[in-house]
Design a protein around this motif. Sequence first.
Motif, PDB file in Angstrom:
ATOM      1  N   ALA A  67       9.729   1.713  12.007  1.00 54.38           N
ATOM      2  CA  ALA A  67      10.856   2.551  11.584  1.00 54.38           C
ATOM      3  C   ALA A  67      10.847   2.776  10.078  1.00 54.38           C
ATOM      4  CB  ALA A  67      12.157   1.889  12.028  1.00 54.38           C
ATOM      5  N   ASP A  68      10.556   1.712   9.318  1.00 55.55           N
ATOM      6  CA  ASP A  68      10.524   1.847   7.864  1.00 55.55           C
ATOM      7  C   ASP A  68       9.378   2.749   7.421  1.00 55.55           C
ATOM      8  OD1 ASP A  68      11.260   1.425   5.261  1.00 55.55           O
ATOM      9  OD2 ASP A  68      10.074  -0.407   5.051  1.00 55.55           O
ATOM     10  N   ARG A  69       8.213   2.614   8.077  1.00 52.32           N
ATOM     11  CA  ARG A  69       7.055   3.426   7.695  1.00 52.32           C
ATOM     12  C   ARG A  69       7.277   4.903   8.045  1.00 52.32           C
ATOM     13  NH1 ARG A  69       6.642  -0.479   5.708  1.00 52.32           N
ATOM     14  NH2 ARG A  69       7.268   0.878   4.010  1.00 52.32           N
ATOM     15  N   TYR A  70       7.997   5.164   9.140  1.00 55.38           N
ATOM     16  CA  TYR A  70       8.300   6.552   9.489  1.00 55.38           C
ATOM     17  C   TYR A  70       9.053   7.242   8.342  1.00 55.38           C
ATOM     18  CZ  TYR A  70       6.866   6.858  14.385  1.00 55.38           C
ATOM     19  OH  TYR A  70       6.140   6.937  15.541  1.00 55.38           O
ATOM     20  N   ALA A  77       9.586  -7.605  17.111  1.00 53.55           N
ATOM     21  CA  ALA A  77      10.730  -7.199  16.289  1.00 53.55           C
ATOM     22  C   ALA A  77      10.282  -6.796  14.884  1.00 53.55           C
ATOM     23  CB  ALA A  77      11.737  -8.349  16.225  1.00 53.55           C
ATOM     24  N   GLU A  78       9.381  -7.576  14.323  1.00 51.26           N
ATOM     25  CA  GLU A  78       8.898  -7.248  12.981  1.00 51.26           C
ATOM     26  C   GLU A  78       8.125  -5.933  12.990  1.00 51.26           C
ATOM     27  OE1 GLU A  78       5.744  -9.158   9.744  1.00 51.26           O
ATOM     28  OE2 GLU A  78       6.596 -10.398  11.328  1.00 51.26           O
ATOM     29  N   ALA A  79       7.328  -5.705  14.054  1.00 56.34           N
ATOM     30  CA  ALA A  79       6.556  -4.476  14.126  1.00 56.34           C
ATOM     31  C   ALA A  79       7.449  -3.256  14.319  1.00 56.34           C
ATOM     32  CB  ALA A  79       5.537  -4.568  15.268  1.00 56.34           C
ATOM     33  N   HIS A  87       9.286   6.284   5.242  1.00 59.42           N
ATOM     34  CA  HIS A  87       8.499   6.282   4.016  1.00 59.42           C
ATOM     35  C   HIS A  87       7.408   7.347   4.066  1.00 59.42           C
ATOM     36  CE1 HIS A  87       8.070   3.779   0.377  1.00 59.42           C
ATOM     37  NE2 HIS A  87       6.813   4.199   0.385  1.00 59.42           N
ATOM     38  N   GLU A  88       6.682   7.419   5.183  1.00 58.81           N
ATOM     39  CA  GLU A  88       5.559   8.346   5.265  1.00 58.81           C
ATOM     40  C   GLU A  88       6.024   9.797   5.346  1.00 58.81           C
ATOM     41  OE1 GLU A  88       3.490   6.769   8.564  1.00 58.81           O
ATOM     42  OE2 GLU A  88       2.505   5.178   7.409  1.00 58.81           O
ATOM     43  N   ASN A  89       7.155  10.050   5.987  1.00 57.69           N
ATOM     44  CA  ASN A  89       7.664  11.415   6.003  1.00 57.69           C
ATOM     45  C   ASN A  89       8.060  11.877   4.593  1.00 57.69           C
ATOM     46  OD1 ASN A  89       7.570  12.408   8.747  1.00 57.69           O
ATOM     47  ND2 ASN A  89       8.988  10.766   9.249  1.00 57.69           N
ATOM     48  N   ALA A  90       8.643  10.961   3.804  1.00 55.94           N
ATOM     49  CA  ALA A  90       8.965  11.318   2.422  1.00 55.94           C
ATOM     50  C   ALA A  90       7.697  11.567   1.611  1.00 55.94           C
ATOM     51  CB  ALA A  90       9.800  10.205   1.784  1.00 55.94           C
ATOM     52  N   ILE A  91       6.671  10.713   1.829  1.00 62.30           N
ATOM     53  CA  ILE A  91       5.401  10.914   1.132  1.00 62.30           C
ATOM     54  C   ILE A  91       4.776  12.237   1.549  1.00 62.30           C
ATOM     55  CG2 ILE A  91       3.051  10.018   0.921  1.00 62.30           C
ATOM     56  CD1 ILE A  91       4.209   7.227   1.095  1.00 62.30           C
ATOM     57  N   LEU A  92       4.837  12.550   2.856  1.00 59.66           N
ATOM     58  CA  LEU A  92       4.250  13.791   3.348  1.00 59.66           C
ATOM     59  C   LEU A  92       4.920  15.015   2.717  1.00 59.66           C
ATOM     60  CD1 LEU A  92       2.104  14.776   5.324  1.00 59.66           C
ATOM     61  CD2 LEU A  92       3.868  14.855   7.091  1.00 59.66           C
ATOM     62  N   THR A  93       6.248  14.952   2.570  1.00 63.34           N
ATOM     63  CA  THR A  93       6.957  16.061   1.926  1.00 63.34           C
ATOM     64  C   THR A  93       6.529  16.214   0.469  1.00 63.34           C
ATOM     65  OG1 THR A  93       8.827  15.675   3.382  1.00 63.34           O
ATOM     66  CG2 THR A  93       9.237  16.964   1.408  1.00 63.34           C
ATOM     67  N   ASN A  94       6.358  15.086  -0.227  1.00 67.97           N
ATOM     68  CA  ASN A  94       5.954  15.118  -1.629  1.00 67.97           C
ATOM     69  C   ASN A  94       4.531  15.660  -1.772  1.00 67.97           C
ATOM     70  OD1 ASN A  94       5.891  14.757  -4.354  1.00 67.97           O
ATOM     71  ND2 ASN A  94       6.383  12.571  -4.321  1.00 67.97           N
ATOM     72  N   ILE A  95       3.626  15.257  -0.863  1.00 63.77           N
ATOM     73  CA  ILE A  95       2.246  15.734  -0.955  1.00 63.77           C
ATOM     74  C   ILE A  95       2.191  17.237  -0.706  1.00 63.77           C
ATOM     75  CG2 ILE A  95      -0.066  15.526   0.030  1.00 63.77           C
ATOM     76  CD1 ILE A  95       0.599  12.687   0.785  1.00 63.77           C
ATOM     77  N   ARG A  96       2.923  17.704   0.299  1.00 61.26           N
ATOM     78  CA  ARG A  96       2.918  19.142   0.596  1.00 61.26           C
ATOM     79  C   ARG A  96       3.430  19.950  -0.599  1.00 61.26           C
ATOM     80  NH1 ARG A  96       5.249  18.571   6.757  1.00 61.26           N
ATOM     81  NH2 ARG A  96       3.228  18.335   7.814  1.00 61.26           N
ATOM     82  N   ARG A  97       4.411  19.401  -1.279  1.00 59.71           N
ATOM     83  CA  ARG A  97       4.919  20.107  -2.451  1.00 59.71           C
ATOM     84  C   ARG A  97       3.850  20.198  -3.536  1.00 59.71           C
ATOM     85  NH1 ARG A  97       6.727  18.219  -6.997  1.00 59.71           N
ATOM     86  NH2 ARG A  97       6.837  16.094  -6.172  1.00 59.71           N
ATOM     87  N   VAL A  98       3.113  19.088  -3.743  1.00 62.06           N
ATOM     88  CA  VAL A  98       2.028  19.100  -4.727  1.00 62.06           C
ATOM     89  C   VAL A  98       0.932  20.067  -4.299  1.00 62.06           C
ATOM     90  CG1 VAL A  98       0.232  17.697  -5.800  1.00 62.06           C
ATOM     91  CG2 VAL A  98       2.525  16.761  -5.507  1.00 62.06           C
ATOM     92  N   ALA A 155       0.821  -1.205   0.000  1.00 61.76           N
ATOM     93  CA  ALA A 155       0.000   0.000   0.000  1.00 61.76           C
ATOM     94  C   ALA A 155       0.856   1.256   0.000  1.00 61.76           C
ATOM     95  CB  ALA A 155      -0.934  -0.007   1.213  1.00 61.76           C
ATOM     96  N   GLU A 156       1.984   1.242   0.743  1.00 67.22           N
ATOM     97  CA  GLU A 156       2.841   2.424   0.783  1.00 67.22           C
ATOM     98  C   GLU A 156       3.522   2.664  -0.568  1.00 67.22           C
ATOM     99  OE1 GLU A 156       2.906   4.485   3.055  1.00 67.22           O
ATOM    100  OE2 GLU A 156       2.303   3.533   4.922  1.00 67.22           O
ATOM    101  N   VAL A 157       4.008   1.597  -1.195  1.00 68.76           N
ATOM    102  CA  VAL A 157       4.647   1.747  -2.497  1.00 68.76           C
ATOM    103  C   VAL A 157       3.643   2.244  -3.533  1.00 68.76           C
ATOM    104  CG1 VAL A 157       5.815   0.501  -4.344  1.00 68.76           C
ATOM    105  CG2 VAL A 157       6.404   0.033  -1.975  1.00 68.76           C
ATOM    106  N   LYS A 158       2.432   1.675  -3.494  1.00 69.52           N
ATOM    107  CA  LYS A 158       1.392   2.117  -4.421  1.00 69.52           C
ATOM    108  C   LYS A 158       1.060   3.588  -4.188  1.00 69.52           C
ATOM    109  CE  LYS A 158      -3.434   1.182  -5.592  1.00 69.52           C
ATOM    110  NZ  LYS A 158      -4.624   0.362  -5.262  1.00 69.52           N
TER     111      LYS A 158
END
Length: 515
Positions: free
Chosen positions: A259-262, A252-254, A264-275, A193-196
Amino acid sequence: MRPPNLCVVTATVHHQTPPGAPRPAPGPAADEGLARRLKALACTAPLHDLDVRKANLAGEYTVYSMAEVALASIDLVTLNMDFDTGADHEQVVARLLPRVAAQAPRRPAAEHERVARWVLENLINVGSVDRGFRAVYGTFGPDGAYVRRDYDFKLVEEVPGPDGGVYLRTTDEAVNVLVGALDTDVASAQIAAEVKLEVLIERGRLADAQLAAEQARYRTVQYAESLRRALEATRRNVRAVDWLRAVPDLIAEALDHVADRYRHENAILTNIRRVRDEAEAVDHRTGEHKRRAAELVDIVKDCIRRHTQLQSRLLEAGPLFRAEQDRQAFAAPPARAGTDLYGQLLGPLLPLPVERASKVTDAFFASGTGLRTPAAARVCDLVDGLLTPPLEREHLGALMPEPDLVATPDDSRFSDEQMDTALHLLDLPPDAPRRLSGLLAEARRSDPELPYLLALLAVHAASPPVGVAYRQGEERLLFAVDDGTPLDDPEFGGADLIVGTATLDAAAMAAERAS
């Protein structure tokens, strides 16, 4: 009471392949993928069943799309429940009313509220014993035999809250129905879902990106639910949870997932704000583009907030396990067993005179009722009570009205004479049991209705309450045993039970009552 809302109710039946018959060829029907798809189809059955059963409501409700209201209900419960508490029932109904009212705006508000509550109660499955749904699906066993299996699931369940209230929580099956990705692995579904979401944002398809972001948020809720259930089971019984492998692997998996979602989502948030900032509301299309970007910012912020809460619970899981292990391992065992009110109190006291029995009952109820906390008096109530003049009362009190007594009609199927006749037929010598078929034939000769009563008494005797009869001082006990012989009777089927009576040890019973 409304009958329970079950998808398919049946017993588990095993069908063995006849000798010499060709075994089914291994293929798609034998793999686990088909079973997952059948379970996924079963999870949607209660939603379709709502539109089928809405015709049974008193009134004209065909204008409402009940499955659409049910999906909106699952959506509201999922997004309003927290890690510790669920969604408030009345709050969900209040937020559901605008969607119901939009389907029939000319109908009264009371009808909209009734539809919302009816849909929510059916998702909880109010009226059934365990408030769950059941479906039946078939698989092939290791030997190639076709086996029917039961699949029990729930969509919305009521759980107690920390403040003593009752809240609503959606299950994994409900979240799967909501996001349309049924019976999938939580971590792999979240990554997909995050990659999509990132790809859709880069291509400027913000409408599709909003749907993908909402699906990612639902998967985050489901991940938190897995941890919450493990911690809740640990609080009840630490031995019921695999803290050696399963839960540490989950934690451990969670943590890696968070950490990975943090990042990823911060990068997505920056991209959305730019749009969002680059979009200029020149025409209607550009304004809609900017609004979608603003909504995506809120959704991703909510995902980050849920990840923060999940991370704090993950860090508290280890200390909680050690604390519960110490508490449950060193807890003192119960000081005494429960009291059998009939065998230990009522049975021995009934033969005694009142003056001797009252001493025992006074001691029992004085210890059994517990302490009563006195109510604290308020100054205003005390002043009102002291200044209020006393009321003149009649010497014998107020006149009591005469009650209107109505005789209860006797709606029993069998009369007392039929019961006496059936008990006489079942009064067998201890050394001469009989077959149920012979007893039914003998009962049918005297009364055509008597075999039904006799069969009912024989079925109840298949599992006789030996302990209760022993404590109550019964000398004889009716029993029925199935030895595999089929019943040959024109009205009844099943097993031809062996019916007889057993003699209980009266001396041992008397000694136990005396002790």
